[in-house]
Design a protein around this motif. Sequence first.
Motif, PDB file in Angstrom:
ATOM      1  N   GLY A  72       0.823  -1.210   0.000  1.00 45.67           N
ATOM      2  CA  GLY A  72       0.000   0.000   0.000  1.00 45.67           C
ATOM      3  C   GLY A  72       0.853   1.254   0.000  1.00 45.67           C
ATOM      4  O   GLY A  72       2.094   1.180   0.051  1.00 45.67           O
ATOM      5  N   PRO A  73       0.226   2.407  -0.011  1.00 44.73           N
ATOM      6  CA  PRO A  73       0.984   3.667  -0.087  1.00 44.73           C
ATOM      7  C   PRO A  73       1.819   3.974   1.162  1.00 44.73           C
ATOM      8  O   PRO A  73       2.629   4.909   1.136  1.00 44.73           O
ATOM      9  N   ILE A  74       1.631   3.215   2.221  1.00 45.13           N
ATOM     10  CA  ILE A  74       2.424   3.469   3.436  1.00 45.13           C
ATOM     11  C   ILE A  74       3.897   3.092   3.219  1.00 45.13           C
ATOM     12  O   ILE A  74       4.780   3.555   3.937  1.00 45.13           O
ATOM     13  N   PHE A  75       4.147   2.273   2.184  1.00 48.83           N
ATOM     14  CA  PHE A  75       5.522   1.842   1.912  1.00 48.83           C
ATOM     15  C   PHE A  75       6.263   2.957   1.171  1.00 48.83           C
ATOM     16  O   PHE A  75       6.399   2.929  -0.051  1.00 48.83           O
ATOM     17  N   ALA A  76       6.709   3.932   1.899  1.00 44.90           N
ATOM     18  CA  ALA A  76       7.486   5.046   1.340  1.00 44.90           C
ATOM     19  C   ALA A  76       8.335   5.621   2.460  1.00 44.90           C
ATOM     20  O   ALA A  76       8.127   5.287   3.637  1.00 44.90           O
ATOM     21  N   ASN A  77       9.291   6.465   2.110  1.00 42.98           N
ATOM     22  CA  ASN A  77      10.135   7.080   3.154  1.00 42.98           C
ATOM     23  C   ASN A  77       9.409   8.221   3.862  1.00 42.98           C
ATOM     24  O   ASN A  77       9.486   8.349   5.075  1.00 42.98           O
ATOM     25  N   ILE A  78       8.749   9.024   3.072  1.00 41.56           N
ATOM     26  CA  ILE A  78       7.978  10.136   3.659  1.00 41.56           C
ATOM     27  C   ILE A  78       6.527   9.982   3.214  1.00 41.56           C
ATOM     28  O   ILE A  78       6.232   9.947   2.008  1.00 41.56           O
ATOM     29  N   VAL A  79       5.656   9.827   4.186  1.00 39.41           N
ATOM     30  CA  VAL A  79       4.228   9.612   3.888  1.00 39.41           C
ATOM     31  C   VAL A  79       3.450  10.826   4.392  1.00 39.41           C
ATOM     32  O   VAL A  79       3.526  11.164   5.574  1.00 39.41           O
ATOM     33  N   LEU A  80       2.731  11.437   3.485  1.00 36.30           N
ATOM     34  CA  LEU A  80       1.871  12.545   3.884  1.00 36.30           C
ATOM     35  C   LEU A  80       0.435  12.033   3.981  1.00 36.30           C
ATOM     36  O   LEU A  80      -0.138  11.589   2.978  1.00 36.30           O
ATOM     37  N   ILE A  81      -0.105  12.041   5.190  1.00 34.45           N
ATOM     38  CA  ILE A  81      -1.502  11.625   5.383  1.00 34.45           C
ATOM     39  C   ILE A  81      -2.318  12.895   5.545  1.00 34.45           C
ATOM     40  O   ILE A  81      -2.186  13.603   6.552  1.00 34.45           O
ATOM     41  N   ASP A  82      -3.124  13.151   4.541  1.00 31.43           N
ATOM     42  CA  ASP A  82      -3.888  14.394   4.561  1.00 31.43           C
ATOM     43  C   ASP A  82      -5.230  14.168   5.257  1.00 31.43           C
ATOM     44  O   ASP A  82      -5.917  13.189   4.973  1.00 31.43           O
ATOM     45  N   GLU A  83      -5.574  15.074   6.130  1.00 29.00           N
ATOM     46  CA  GLU A  83      -6.828  15.042   6.900  1.00 29.00           C
ATOM     47  C   GLU A  83      -7.020  13.684   7.580  1.00 29.00           C
ATOM     48  O   GLU A  83      -8.014  12.994   7.369  1.00 29.00           O
ATOM     49  N   ILE A  84      -6.062  13.342   8.402  1.00 26.36           N
ATOM     50  CA  ILE A  84      -6.016  12.020   9.055  1.00 26.36           C
ATOM     51  C   ILE A  84      -7.256  11.759   9.910  1.00 26.36           C
ATOM     52  O   ILE A  84      -7.682  10.611  10.067  1.00 26.36           O
ATOM     53  N   ASN A  85      -7.832  12.796  10.469  1.00 22.75           N
ATOM     54  CA  ASN A  85      -8.968  12.564  11.379  1.00 22.75           C
ATOM     55  C   ASN A  85     -10.318  12.484  10.652  1.00 22.75           C
ATOM     56  O   ASN A  85     -11.356  12.589  11.271  1.00 22.75           O
ATOM     57  N   ARG A  86     -10.272  12.261   9.338  1.00 22.61           N
ATOM     58  CA  ARG A  86     -11.536  12.029   8.623  1.00 22.61           C
ATOM     59  C   ARG A  86     -11.799  10.534   8.460  1.00 22.61           C
ATOM     60  O   ARG A  86     -12.869  10.130   8.033  1.00 22.61           O
ATOM     61  N   ALA A  87     -10.814   9.701   8.785  1.00 28.49           N
ATOM     62  CA  ALA A  87     -11.001   8.247   8.690  1.00 28.49           C
ATOM     63  C   ALA A  87     -11.425   7.701  10.052  1.00 28.49           C
ATOM     64  O   ALA A  87     -11.013   8.230  11.078  1.00 28.49           O
ATOM     65  N   PRO A  88     -12.244   6.621  10.055  1.00 22.49           N
ATOM     66  CA  PRO A  88     -12.699   6.086  11.345  1.00 22.49           C
ATOM     67  C   PRO A  88     -11.594   5.329  12.095  1.00 22.49           C
ATOM     68  O   PRO A  88     -10.515   5.087  11.543  1.00 22.49           O
ATOM     69  N   ALA A  89     -11.911   4.940  13.333  1.00 18.97           N
ATOM     70  CA  ALA A  89     -10.920   4.313  14.226  1.00 18.97           C
ATOM     71  C   ALA A  89     -10.309   3.048  13.627  1.00 18.97           C
ATOM     72  O   ALA A  89      -9.128   2.759  13.849  1.00 18.97           O
ATOM     73  N   LYS A  90     -11.098   2.304  12.852  1.00 17.31           N
ATOM     74  CA  LYS A  90     -10.608   1.047  12.257  1.00 17.31           C
ATOM     75  C   LYS A  90      -9.385   1.311  11.380  1.00 17.31           C
ATOM     76  O   LYS A  90      -8.383   0.602  11.465  1.00 17.31           O
ATOM     77  N   THR A  91      -9.455   2.343  10.569  1.00 21.93           N
ATOM     78  CA  THR A  91      -8.343   2.668   9.673  1.00 21.93           C
ATOM     79  C   THR A  91      -7.182   3.286  10.452  1.00 21.93           C
ATOM     80  O   THR A  91      -6.016   3.018  10.152  1.00 21.93           O
ATOM     81  N   GLN A  92      -7.524   4.077  11.464  1.00 20.20           N
ATOM     82  CA  GLN A  92      -6.458   4.675  12.296  1.00 20.20           C
ATOM     83  C   GLN A  92      -5.624   3.571  12.955  1.00 20.20           C
ATOM     84  O   GLN A  92      -4.406   3.679  13.044  1.00 20.20           O
ATOM     85  N   ALA A  93      -6.337   2.517  13.408  1.00 23.60           N
ATOM     86  CA  ALA A  93      -5.650   1.432  14.132  1.00 23.60           C
ATOM     87  C   ALA A  93      -4.628   0.725  13.254  1.00 23.60           C
ATOM     88  O   ALA A  93      -3.647   0.176  13.760  1.00 23.60           O
TER      89      ALA A  93
END
Lengths: 330, 242
Positions: A111-132
Amino acid sequence: MEEEVLTSVQENKTDYSSLHQAIRAIKQELHQIIVGQDQLIELLLVAMLADGHVLIEGVPGVAKTLTAKLLARTVQADFSRIQFTPDLMPSDVLGTSVFHPGTATFDFKKGPIFANIVLIDEINRAPAKTQASLFEVMEEQHITHDGTLYTLAAPFVVLATQNPVEQEGTYRLPEAQLDRFMFKVLVDYPSLAEEINILEMQHRGADLKQDLERVQPVLSSEQLLELRQAVQAVHLDRKLIEYIAQLVGETRVSKSLYLGASPRASIALMNSSKALAALRGRGFVTPEDIQELAPTVLRHRILLTPEREMEGITPDDVVKQIVQKIEVPR
Amino acid sequence: MKAIISQLLAGIAFCLLCSTGTSLYAQDSLAAGQVPLVVRLPDPDKLEAMRADKDFLYHEVVQQDDSFWKQLRHKIGRWLEETFYKGRASGFWEFLIYVLLTVIVVFVFVKMQKVGLSELISRKAAPAPLPYHVVEENIHELALDVLIEEAIRKQELRKAIRLHYLQSLKKLTDAHLIHWLPGKTNRSYIAEIQHPALRREFEQLTSMFEYVWYGGAGLGTELFDTARNEFMQFDNLIKQHA
């Protein structure tokens, strides 16, 4: 005469001038486009040097995403951006197994998390399941999928932006996730002079896309790792280690707080203080470094009691009180 | 037309009222004249039995030979009875008294245990004391001259530099050039000094102190002597600006 003494006592110390120069070059690149936001830029650099993740909070339109995106451009490393939405699934972030008909096997698609620098835009728009799904990767820099461990390449930095929780369609991030962010940086509106400057730039017909292309990488990921090693060598006196422990320990006994800061907060305060000292060209930490970073490190890790919240007191106020209360070691 | 009907109805109503009153008066006059009056007295035996019954004793006699505490208890009991029960004894008031008394007892107990009421209600446990002892130094209570000489004698030169710096801070405070507070940093004190020359000198001394004390830099005797001279010159500068 003092200079003579200073020069002598500085002998055999690591030279932080190259680090200082590299940081200055990054700042120059960023200021080609970003007007103001000096504190945000400095804190982002400190976090990158201290191997920490940053949560940037501010109202829409104050250049949170732009600053994070530009910073990523100044380091020659893999970069990815994830827009968090309410329907985002953990597999959209981490990756998923895909059936390969040729070999009749399941292959893991990263997934896109496999990078050196990851920009997560508006992180608090996703529910707890995805945050976890971010818990493991943010702390341990690897993910476990179908019993297999996938390690991410260093450096790994998460720069997340969020709107204030009072805004429509946002969720409060879980405490466990907040604790994984080294800093929570609050981005305010620009000053009047800065805003006039922004307007003048736009009036002159500044093209943001073209300007973005002008920003050049200053550091490679390997150089960033070397600078991190230099930061590790920064001297931190035993008295200041005790000072950090006292500051964080006080949050656990404060009557204004329902939840105090964790030992992870102490480690974050220690590492970031070392990075700030190095960034300022010093080979040792002073109490000023610790005091300056204490609100940024602690504000998202502490919870106020309902009484204090109703009185309109902020976490920053409590941290300030604690800093004033604990004696500076000399 | 309407006026005539209403006057007619009022007249009929008046006549009906007068006729009813007359008949009642007539019946009363008849009863009083025909039935003889019989005087009834209570049975003396029954009266005696009731006088002896404890349920009909409305005056409680307090024994004069009771102790002071018993008399006090009786008085409080009677006061409570008169205040809350007199003429309106009900389950509600009794319940209220018990609730109030329970609340008072609990409150006194909690206060005696030195526990905050909000801590009892909220989920957070009472804060534990810090698991370490925080030493706070007051530079105004330290005999810094003696301590500096002792540190030099023991060749603890870094410590001596620290004590010199504390002495400078003390002298700046005594001269009202800075306001000493435990939580303030060295840079805060630099910012407080108004005189540019004094501030510049103190900034230099602060940098040196920080390199030595926080930076862990070692000092030889020669360098220490140079640094000590600087501190002494700074003390003279303070005297000039005090």
